[in-house]
Design an enzyme around this catalytic site. Structure first.
Site, PDB file in Angstrom:
ATOM      1  N   ASN A 257       0.874  -1.185   0.000  1.00 12.51           N
ATOM      2  CA  ASN A 257       0.000   0.000   0.000  1.00 12.51           C
ATOM      3  C   ASN A 257       0.902   1.223   0.000  1.00 12.51           C
ATOM      4  O   ASN A 257       2.108   1.105   0.198  1.00 12.51           O
ATOM      5  CB  ASN A 257      -0.945  -0.033   1.227  1.00 12.51           C
TER       6      ASN A 257
ATOM      7  N   VAL B  14      -0.524 -10.722   0.977  1.00 12.72           N
ATOM      8  CA  VAL B  14       0.861 -11.096   0.633  1.00 12.72           C
ATOM      9  C   VAL B  14       1.852 -10.111   1.262  1.00 12.72           C
ATOM     10  O   VAL B  14       2.971 -10.487   1.628  1.00 12.72           O
ATOM     11  CB  VAL B  14       1.019 -11.195  -0.901  1.00 12.72           C
ATOM     12  N   ASP B  15       1.427  -8.866   1.448  1.00 11.93           N
ATOM     13  CA  ASP B  15       2.283  -7.846   2.098  1.00 11.93           C
ATOM     14  C   ASP B  15       2.671  -8.327   3.500  1.00 11.93           C
ATOM     15  O   ASP B  15       3.847  -8.324   3.890  1.00 11.93           O
ATOM     16  CB  ASP B  15       1.474  -6.548   2.168  1.00 11.93           C
TER      17      ASP B  15
ATOM     18  N   TYR C 271      -7.778  -5.578  -2.909  1.00  5.52           N
ATOM     19  CA  TYR C 271      -8.061  -4.477  -3.855  1.00  5.52           C
ATOM     20  C   TYR C 271      -9.068  -4.868  -4.941  1.00  5.52           C
ATOM     21  O   TYR C 271      -9.411  -4.062  -5.797  1.00  5.52           O
ATOM     22  CB  TYR C 271      -6.768  -3.941  -4.460  1.00  5.52           C
TER      23      TYR C 271
HETATM   24  N1  APR Z   1       2.048 -15.824  -1.906  1.00  6.79           N
HETATM   25  C1  APR Z   1       1.493 -15.507  -3.107  1.00  6.79           C
HETATM   26  N2  APR Z   1       0.309 -14.882  -3.229  1.00  6.79           N
HETATM   27  C2  APR Z   1      -0.346 -14.565  -2.084  1.00  6.79           C
HETATM   28  C3  APR Z   1       0.168 -14.857  -0.797  1.00  6.79           C
HETATM   29  C4  APR Z   1       1.413 -15.520  -0.738  1.00  6.79           C
HETATM   30  N3  APR Z   1       1.966 -15.847   0.438  1.00  6.79           N
HETATM   31  N4  APR Z   1      -0.740 -14.403   0.135  1.00  6.79           N
HETATM   32  C5  APR Z   1      -1.758 -13.870  -0.545  1.00  6.79           C
HETATM   33  N5  APR Z   1      -1.544 -13.972  -1.872  1.00  6.79           N
HETATM   34  C6  APR Z   1      -2.389 -13.535  -2.993  1.00  6.79           C
HETATM   35  C7  APR Z   1      -3.841 -13.291  -2.710  1.00  6.79           C
HETATM   36  O1  APR Z   1      -4.549 -14.530  -2.694  1.00  6.79           O
HETATM   37  C8  APR Z   1      -4.226 -12.417  -3.894  1.00  6.79           C
HETATM   38  O2  APR Z   1      -4.532 -13.231  -5.022  1.00  6.79           O
HETATM   39  O3  APR Z   1      -1.914 -12.268  -3.417  1.00  6.79           O
HETATM   40  C9  APR Z   1      -2.941 -11.638  -4.180  1.00  6.79           C
HETATM   41  C10 APR Z   1      -2.984 -10.165  -3.779  1.00  6.79           C
HETATM   42  O4  APR Z   1      -3.823 -10.029  -2.643  1.00  6.79           O
HETATM   43  P1  APR Z   1      -3.476  -8.969  -1.470  1.00  6.79           P
HETATM   44  O5  APR Z   1      -2.319  -9.451  -0.706  1.00  6.79           O
HETATM   45  O6  APR Z   1      -4.761  -8.727  -0.745  1.00  6.79           O
HETATM   46  O7  APR Z   1      -3.014  -7.655  -2.244  1.00  6.79           O
HETATM   47  P2  APR Z   1      -3.880  -6.540  -2.990  1.00  6.79           P
HETATM   48  O8  APR Z   1      -5.187  -7.068  -3.491  1.00  6.79           O
HETATM   49  O9  APR Z   1      -2.925  -5.925  -3.966  1.00  6.79           O
HETATM   50  O10 APR Z   1      -4.203  -5.508  -1.807  1.00  6.79           O
HETATM   51  C11 APR Z   1      -3.136  -4.788  -1.253  1.00  6.79           C
HETATM   52  O11 APR Z   1      -3.672  -5.409   0.973  1.00  6.79           O
HETATM   53  O12 APR Z   1      -2.261  -6.470   2.399  1.00  6.79           O
HETATM   54  C12 APR Z   1      -2.760  -5.246   2.052  1.00  6.79           C
HETATM   55  O13 APR Z   1      -0.989  -3.723   2.612  1.00  6.79           O
HETATM   56  C13 APR Z   1      -1.682  -4.335   1.531  1.00  6.79           C
HETATM   57  O14 APR Z   1      -3.140  -2.448   1.568  1.00  6.79           O
HETATM   58  C14 APR Z   1      -2.512  -3.381   0.718  1.00  6.79           C
HETATM   59  C15 APR Z   1      -3.556  -4.293   0.096  1.00  6.79           C
END
Ligand code: APR
Length: 172
Positions: free
Chosen positions: A25, A34-35, A126
């Site tokens: 973010n 994943v963050d 997102y």
């Molecule tokens: N490895 C690979 N992919 C992963 C993992 C992992 N360990 N954990 C989650 N994912 C996948 C999720 O299933 C999804 O398909 O990563 C993709 C992105 O999801 P999010 O992590 O929710 O990221 P995003 O949709 O870009 O939202 C970002 O979420 O975690 C917060 O700080 C971050 O505010 C930001 C927002």
């Protein structure tokens, strides 16, 4: 030239690549999804490296841009933090998602990375539709300028893996 793209079903923190891309973010101090997993695996050094990134106009990384840091305990040289669009909120989400992949790859090129691992940026919290996001990501990654980088898409869910994998096989 055959594109060097592959889809992997699994946890991106297990990737052994030069750069792991984080779906961050704009404040870049961690979060959920994943963050959160990347920060937990990388440890405090990653958090401190993110804290050191300059804050401009209230953010460390605007939507669609990317920032690079060291990778702490991960099996990578770098973490490239990029911020994808919130599908239902941010204007021109296609352009912003395209930019997130492009800016991440350009940073990887600048740092002479030979391999990079992407999660499905914006496809979790997102809310980006997986099929649309997969097409955008592959259209960016298969450009000739990135041919020297081995690009891995790490997908956490079966549906996402199947969509990316099928699109990659069709694009070759
Ligand atoms: N490895 C690979 N992919 C992963 C993992 C992992 N360990 N954990 C989650 N994912 C996948 C999720 O299933 C999804 O398909 O990563 C993709 C992105 O999801 P999010 O992590 O929710 O990221 P995003 O949709 O870009 O939202 C970002 O979420 O975690 C917060 O700080 C971050 O505010 C930001 C927002």
């Amino acid at each position: 030239m055959k594109a060097n793209l592959s889809a992997i079903k699994g946890d991106i923190t297990t990737a052994k690549v030069d750069a792991i891309v984080n779906a961050a973010n704009p404040m870049m101090l961690g979060g959920g999804g994943v963050d959160g997993t990347i920060h937990r695996a990388a440890g405090r050094q990653l958090f401190e490296a993110c804290e050191a990134v300059e804050v401009k106009e209230g953010v460390r990384c605007p939507i669609g841009e990317a920032r690079i840091t060291q990778a702490g305990n991960l099996n990578a040289k770098y973490v490239i933090h990029t911020v994808g669009p919130r599908y239902a909120i941010d204007p021109e989400p296609e352009f912003l998602l395209n930019s997130a992949y492009k800016n991440s790859l350009d940073l990887a090129l600048q740092h002479r990375c030979k391999s990079i691992a992407f999660p499905a940026i914006s496809c979790g919290v997102y809310g980006y539709p997986i099929d649309e996001a997969a097409k955008i990501s592959i259209d960016v990654c298969k450009q000739n300028k990135y041919n020297d980088i081995q690009i891995y898409f790490y997908l956490f869910q079966d549906d996402a893996f199947n969509i990316w994998n099928n699109l990659i096989n069709r694009s070759e």
